[in-house]
Design a protein around this motif. Structure first.
Motif, short mmCIF file in Angstrom:
data_model
loop_
_atom_site.label_atom_id
_atom_site.label_comp_id
_atom_site.label_asym_id
_atom_site.label_seq_id
_atom_site.Cartn_x
_atom_site.Cartn_y
_atom_site.Cartn_z
N HIS A 69 -37.88 9.41 13.92
CA HIS A 69 -36.79 9.02 12.92
C HIS A 69 -35.51 8.13 13.47
N ARG A 70 -35.57 6.88 13.09
CA ARG A 70 -34.69 6.04 13.37
C ARG A 70 -33.26 6.47 12.77
N ASN A 71 -32.12 6.12 13.53
CA ASN A 71 -30.71 6.58 12.71
C ASN A 71 -30.90 7.87 12.59
N VAL A 72 -31.33 8.94 13.30
CA VAL A 72 -31.10 10.24 13.37
C VAL A 72 -30.87 10.60 14.76
N THR A 73 -29.51 11.61 14.83
CA THR A 73 -29.21 11.95 16.05
C THR A 73 -29.49 13.41 16.10
N GLY A 74 -30.08 14.08 17.01
CA GLY A 74 -30.53 15.60 17.24
C GLY A 74 -29.71 16.36 18.39
N ARG A 75 -28.99 17.41 18.01
CA ARG A 75 -28.40 18.13 19.12
C ARG A 75 -28.95 19.38 19.09
N ILE A 76 -28.77 20.26 19.92
CA ILE A 76 -28.90 21.62 20.01
C ILE A 76 -27.68 22.38 20.83
N THR A 77 -27.27 23.48 19.97
CA THR A 77 -26.43 24.33 20.65
C THR A 77 -26.96 25.77 21.18
N ALA A 78 -26.95 26.26 22.44
CA ALA A 78 -27.58 27.19 22.77
C ALA A 78 -26.72 28.01 23.74
N GLY A 79 -26.45 29.12 23.46
CA GLY A 79 -25.32 29.60 24.51
C GLY A 79 -24.01 29.06 24.07
N ALA A 80 -23.37 28.80 25.20
CA ALA A 80 -22.03 28.15 24.90
C ALA A 80 -21.95 26.64 25.13
N VAL A 81 -23.08 25.89 25.28
CA VAL A 81 -23.41 24.56 25.57
C VAL A 81 -24.14 23.87 24.53
N SER A 82 -23.72 22.77 24.07
CA SER A 82 -24.26 21.89 23.15
C SER A 82 -24.80 20.73 23.77
N PHE A 83 -25.78 20.02 23.48
CA PHE A 83 -26.13 18.79 24.03
C PHE A 83 -26.98 18.06 23.11
N THR A 84 -26.87 16.74 23.11
CA THR A 84 -27.60 15.89 22.46
C THR A 84 -29.01 15.52 22.97
N VAL A 85 -29.95 15.55 22.20
CA VAL A 85 -31.50 15.38 22.29
C VAL A 85 -31.88 13.75 22.20
N VAL A 86 -31.94 13.04 23.14
CA VAL A 86 -32.31 11.56 23.01
C VAL A 86 -33.66 11.56 23.33
N ALA A 87 -34.18 10.18 22.50
CA ALA A 87 -35.52 10.13 22.59
C ALA A 87 -36.29 9.62 24.05
N ASP A 88 -35.40 9.03 24.70
CA ASP A 88 -36.04 8.97 26.16
C ASP A 88 -36.08 10.16 26.83
N ARG A 89 -37.41 10.19 27.30
CA ARG A 89 -37.73 11.57 28.01
C ARG A 89 -37.02 11.77 29.30
#
Length: 252
Positions: free
Chosen positions: A77-97
């Motif tokens: 999905h182009r033009n979509v940024t995905g993030r996760i908040t788990a515990g006290a830390v959030s992080f962006t999930v990028v397409a590059d493995r």
């Protein structure tokens, strides 16, 4: 004309992408909330960001599985940024493995380090290249300095991410002494500022300090010899000149 529901042909594309993200991830086990933002730049053009907020205590293996699912999603999905908040830390999930795995690995180590209060690993792409902005809050000044050093070198508990453009580590609001230490937005390290801080702290109690590559502000305890503390800092960081400020807690 109303908003078209397909993100591919929506007039307000950012809004449609955010709606799609909500719909696609709704009901996902262990996801307690989905936060989305949208940016409608032009008719039929825009972007969206979606954050999966996970329930407290979600196992690390489950976080990893969701991160892998989200990585595939943002790759498709182009033009979509995905993030996760788990515990006290959030992080962006990028397409590059590889880069996604790096961020996930750092999330794992930070969330098992009781010196870390909060954290945010946020992508800052430049010309299509994934780069990172990292902000952490530590339990105390010693922990903040250790976390910072870990993440600008490769010899500590936490493995640095590739291509970090800025890193900032600070203490929580109630921590005393207070400390904030960071790079600039080109990744330059505050080498002289740290040297000044350490020179003063080796001799006097420090109430607070803010350390950056081009400046430093150090507040010593009331009973410290301010003139001597200023001299020590200046000798350790001659390149900072007038941007090095040493003051007293009695007169900050």
């Amino acid at each position: 004309m109303g908003l078209l529901l397909s993100s591919g042909c929506a007039i307000d594309k950012g809004t449609a992408l955010a709606a799609d993200f909500d719909a696609d991830w709704a009901g996902t086990p262990d996801v307690t909330k989905i936060d989305t933002t949208r940016n409608n730049t032009l008719p039929f053009a825009g972007s969206a960001s979606g954050t999966l907020i996970l329930r407290d205590g979600t196992p690390a293996d489950r976080v990893s599985a969701l991160a892998n699912d989200l990585r595939r999603y943002v790759a498709e999905h182009r033009n979509v940024t995905g993030r996760i908040t788990a515990g006290a830390v959030s992080f962006t999930v990028v397409a590059d493995r590889r880069r996604a795995d790096e961020a996930l690995s750092l999330w794992r180590s930070l969330t098992t380090d009781d010196r870390t209060l909060t954290g945010d690993l946020h992508d800052a792409p430049t010309k299509g290249v994934v780069r990172w902005r990292i902000e952490l809050t530590a339990t105390d000044a010693a922990a903040a300095m250790t976390l910072f050093e870990d993440l600008v070198t490769d010899g500590g508990r936490h493995r640095p991410l590739s291509d970090v453009v800025s890193l900032k580590v600070g203490t929580g609001r109630t921590a005393r002494p207070a400390l904030s230490v960071g790079t600039d937005f080109n990744g330059a390290r505050p080498t002289e500022a740290i040297a000044a801080y350490q020179a003063v702290a080796a001799r006097y109690a420090v109430a607070a300090a803010s350390l950056m590559p081009d400046r430093a502000a150090i507040v010593v305890a009331k009973q410290a010899d301010l003139a001597r503390a200023s001299e020590l800092a200046g000798k350790a960081a001659p390149g900072l000149g007038a941007t090095l400020k040493v003051t007293s807690a009695d007169n900050p």
